[in-house]
Scaffold this motif. Structure first.
Motif, PDB file in Angstrom:
ATOM      1  N   ALA A 155       0.835  -1.200   0.045  1.00 16.39           N
ATOM      2  CA  ALA A 155      -0.040   0.109   0.030  1.00 16.39           C
ATOM      3  C   ALA A 155       0.755   1.275   0.138  1.00 16.39           C
ATOM      4  N   ASP A 156       0.318   2.378  -0.585  1.00 10.42           N
ATOM      5  CA  ASP A 156       1.008   3.680  -0.545  1.00 10.42           C
ATOM      6  C   ASP A 156       1.289   4.197   0.946  1.00 10.42           C
ATOM      7  N   ILE A 157       0.023   4.041   1.837  1.00  9.53           N
ATOM      8  CA  ILE A 157       0.078   4.653   3.132  1.00  9.53           C
ATOM      9  C   ILE A 157      -0.637   3.352   4.156  1.00  9.53           C
ATOM     10  N   GLU A 171       8.584  -3.275  12.145  1.00 11.45           N
ATOM     11  CA  GLU A 171       8.256  -4.313  10.747  1.00 11.45           C
ATOM     12  C   GLU A 171       7.410  -3.316   9.741  1.00 11.45           C
ATOM     13  N   LEU A 172       6.186  -2.805  10.203  1.00  7.23           N
ATOM     14  CA  LEU A 172       5.605  -2.109   9.158  1.00  7.23           C
ATOM     15  C   LEU A 172       6.396  -0.797   8.635  1.00  7.23           C
ATOM     16  N   LYS A 173       7.246  -0.228   9.449  1.00 11.78           N
ATOM     17  CA  LYS A 173       7.869   0.961   9.161  1.00 11.78           C
ATOM     18  C   LYS A 173       9.076   0.460   8.134  1.00 11.78           C
ATOM     19  N   LYS A 174       9.590  -0.537   8.368  1.00 11.75           N
ATOM     20  CA  LYS A 174      10.435  -1.185   7.319  1.00 11.75           C
ATOM     21  C   LYS A 174       9.960  -1.080   5.966  1.00 11.75           C
ATOM     22  N   MET A 175       8.494  -1.532   5.788  1.00 13.48           N
ATOM     23  CA  MET A 175       7.973  -1.438   4.440  1.00 13.48           C
ATOM     24  C   MET A 175       7.346  -0.194   4.102  1.00 13.48           C
ATOM     25  N   ASN A 176       6.966   0.641   4.964  1.00 11.12           N
ATOM     26  CA  ASN A 176       6.215   1.794   4.617  1.00 11.12           C
ATOM     27  C   ASN A 176       6.637   3.016   5.566  1.00 11.12           C
ATOM     28  N   GLN A 177       6.887   4.023   5.079  1.00 10.90           N
ATOM     29  CA  GLN A 177       7.405   5.196   5.618  1.00 10.90           C
ATOM     30  C   GLN A 177       6.091   6.033   6.019  1.00 10.90           C
ATOM     31  N   HIS A 178       5.000   5.895   5.593  1.00 10.62           N
ATOM     32  CA  HIS A 178       3.991   6.575   6.020  1.00 10.62           C
ATOM     33  C   HIS A 178       2.791   5.814   6.614  1.00 10.62           C
ATOM     34  N   ILE A 179       2.926   6.072   7.951  1.00 10.93           N
ATOM     35  CA  ILE A 179       2.032   5.366   8.940  1.00 10.93           C
ATOM     36  C   ILE A 179       1.470   6.303   9.941  1.00 10.93           C
ATOM     37  N   PHE A 180       0.148   6.471   9.753  1.00 11.52           N
ATOM     38  CA  PHE A 180      -0.653   7.176  10.679  1.00 11.52           C
ATOM     39  C   PHE A 180      -1.670   6.577  11.243  1.00 11.52           C
ATOM     40  N   TYR A 181      -1.726   7.031  12.756  1.00  6.30           N
ATOM     41  CA  TYR A 181      -2.243   6.307  13.628  1.00  6.30           C
ATOM     42  C   TYR A 181      -3.516   7.207  14.626  1.00  6.30           C
ATOM     43  N   VAL A 182      -4.580   6.715  15.090  1.00  3.47           N
ATOM     44  CA  VAL A 182      -5.151   7.528  16.110  1.00  3.47           C
ATOM     45  C   VAL A 182      -5.739   6.403  17.046  1.00  3.47           C
ATOM     46  N   THR A 183      -5.803   6.866  18.473  1.00  2.00           N
ATOM     47  CA  THR A 183      -5.889   6.356  19.577  1.00  2.00           C
ATOM     48  C   THR A 183      -7.325   5.607  19.504  1.00  2.00           C
ATOM     49  N   GLY A 184      -7.587   4.526  19.945  1.00  2.00           N
ATOM     50  CA  GLY A 184      -9.113   3.967  20.282  1.00  2.00           C
ATOM     51  C   GLY A 184      -9.345   4.152  21.849  1.00  2.00           C
ATOM     52  N   GLU A 222       5.766   6.978  18.682  1.00  4.86           N
ATOM     53  CA  GLU A 222       6.401   8.081  17.968  1.00  4.86           C
ATOM     54  C   GLU A 222       8.213   7.690  17.791  1.00  4.86           C
ATOM     55  N   THR A 223       8.641   7.382  18.851  1.00  2.00           N
ATOM     56  CA  THR A 223      10.091   6.598  18.468  1.00  2.00           C
ATOM     57  C   THR A 223      10.280   5.874  17.299  1.00  2.00           C
ATOM     58  N   SER A 224       9.215   5.048  16.997  1.00  2.00           N
ATOM     59  CA  SER A 224       9.276   4.201  15.859  1.00  2.00           C
ATOM     60  C   SER A 224       8.755   4.990  14.663  1.00  2.00           C
ATOM     61  N   GLY A 225       8.496   5.777  14.838  1.00  3.15           N
ATOM     62  CA  GLY A 225       8.135   6.994  13.494  1.00  3.15           C
ATOM     63  C   GLY A 225       6.873   6.893  12.978  1.00  3.15           C
ATOM     64  N   VAL A 226       5.781   6.540  13.849  1.00  4.46           N
ATOM     65  CA  VAL A 226       4.527   6.575  13.547  1.00  4.46           C
ATOM     66  C   VAL A 226       4.206   7.935  13.707  1.00  4.46           C
ATOM     67  N   ARG A 227       3.080   8.386  12.844  1.00  2.00           N
ATOM     68  CA  ARG A 227       2.561   9.792  12.768  1.00  2.00           C
ATOM     69  C   ARG A 227       1.382   9.516  13.517  1.00  2.00           C
ATOM     70  N   ILE A 228       1.296  10.169  14.783  1.00  2.00           N
ATOM     71  CA  ILE A 228      -0.156  10.211  15.772  1.00  2.00           C
ATOM     72  C   ILE A 228      -0.932  11.244  15.363  1.00  2.00           C
TER      73      ILE A 228
END
Length: 274
Positions: free
Chosen positions: A75-77, A101-114, A131-137
Motif C-alpha cells: 500500500a501507499d500508506i 516491521e511495518l515501518k521497514k515496509m512503509n514510511q507513511h504510517i498514521f495512527y489514532v487512539t481508540g 513516535e520513536t518508531s516513526g508512527v505519525r499520531i
C-alpha cells in the motif's frame, strides 16, 4: 444404529463449528475496498492499508503471517484506526516490534487512539514508543500528504474526542480544496461531520459484532446496542460522503470470532476528475 449416526453427526458438527471459530479468530484475511472520487485526477490512485482493533493479539510467530500479507498488498500508506493494544496491556514489546516491521515496509504510517488506549494507564509511554518508531499520531491533528502531485489531507481524532468536544475545533481545519481522509476509531463520529467537505471516514471499534449469526448478522456492538446500524463495511453518511468500518483483527472480552473473520483492509481510492 440411528443413535450412532446421530452421535457421529453431532460430533462432526461440533468439530466443524469449533474449526470455523478457530479459523475466523486466528486467520487474517485481506478485504479489498474501492472508492471513486472526483476530488482526484483520473490518473491519481492511492492505496491505503487499514489495520484496526488488533487488541495486542499476535498472528503467527512475531506476526510473520500478517506481515507477509501486508508486504503483498504494498500500500501507499498505512493507517491504524485504534485499539492497537488492550486497556489492560502492560507489555508493549510485541506490538512495537510489529510496528517496527511495518515501518521497514512503509514510511507513511498514521495512527489514532481508540477507547482501549485511552483507558490504558500507560498510554503516554505507549504513544512515546510509537513516535520513536516513526508512527505519525493524528489524535486531534491534521496533516498533508503529497501523492502524484496532488495534496491529500489526513485528519484524525482521539478515542475520547467525542466525549470531550475536541472534534469541533479540529473540524475548523478541514480544507475543502483537497481530498480529505478522516480517521476515527468510533464510527459514530460521522454524526458530527455533517456539512463538512470530508470525503471518506475510516473507523473500527465495532469488530463487526465479533460474533455474527446467520441471516441476522451482528446482534450487538459497542455504543450502539442491539441490532446496530453501523457494524462493518461501507455506509453513505451524507450524500457523496462515505464511511468505511473495518471489522478488525483482534478480539475483546470473548477471545473468539464467528462468521466474522479477522481482517485488515486494502482500500483503493481511484480518482475520476477530468
Amino acid at each position: 444404529m440411528l443413535k450412532k449416526i446421530l452421535y457421529v453427526s453431532g460430533a462432526l458438527s461440533i468439530l466443524g463449528l469449533l474449526g470455523k471459530v478457530y479459523h475466523d479468530t486466528n486467520v487474517v484475511k485481506v478485504t479489498p475496498v474501492t472508492f471513486m472520487t472526483n476530488r482526484l485526477r483520473k490518473d491519481n490512485n492511492i492505496s491505503i492499508l487499514q489495520i484496526s482493533d488488533l487488541h495486542n493479539k499476535t498472528f503467527g510467530n512475531h506476526h510473520q503471517s500478517l506481515i507477509k500479507q501486508i508486504k503483498r498488498v504494498n500500500a501507499d500508506i498505512i493507517v491504524i484506526t485504534g485499539d492497537l493494544i488492550d486497556r489492560k496491556t502492560m507489555d508493549f514489546r510485541a506490538v512495537i516490534r510489529f510496528v517496527n516491521e511495518l515501518k521497514k515496509m512503509n514510511q507513511h504510517i498514521f495512527y489514532v487512539t481508540g477507547n482501549h488506549e485511552r483507558d490504558n494507564l500507560y498510554l503516554n509511554k505507549f504513544l512515546l514508543q510509537l513516535e520513536t518508531s516513526g508512527v505519525r499520531i493524528l489524535d486531534n491533528k491534521t496533516t498533508y500528504l503529497q501523492h502524484n502531485e496532488e495534496q491529500i489531507q489526513l485528519m484524525g481524532i482521539s478515542g475520547d474526542s467525542l466525549k470531550n468536544g475536541n472534534i469541533k475545533e479540529l473540524l475548523q481545519k478541514v480544507d475543502d480544496r483537497n481530498f480529505t481522509l478522516f480517521l476515527s476509531h468510533v464510527p459514530n463520529a460521522v454524526k458530527y461531520l455533517t456539512g463538512t467537505s470530508i470525503d471518506l471516514v475510516l473507523s473500527g471499534h465495532t469488530h463487526g459484532g465479533q460474533i455474527r449469526l446467520p441471516v441476522i448478522g451482528s446482534v450487538m456492538v459497542p455504543d450502539q446496542g442491539l441490532f446496530p446500524y453501523f457494524d462493518k463495511g461501507v455506509y453513505e453518511w451524507e450524500k457523496g460522503k462515505l464511511l468505511y468500518i473495518d471489522s478488525g483483527a483482534g478480539t475483546t472480552r470473548l477471545p473468539v470470532r464467528f462468521l466474522n473473520q479477522s481482517q485488515i483492509s486494502i482500500i483503493h481510492i481511484r480518482g475520476n476528475k477530468s
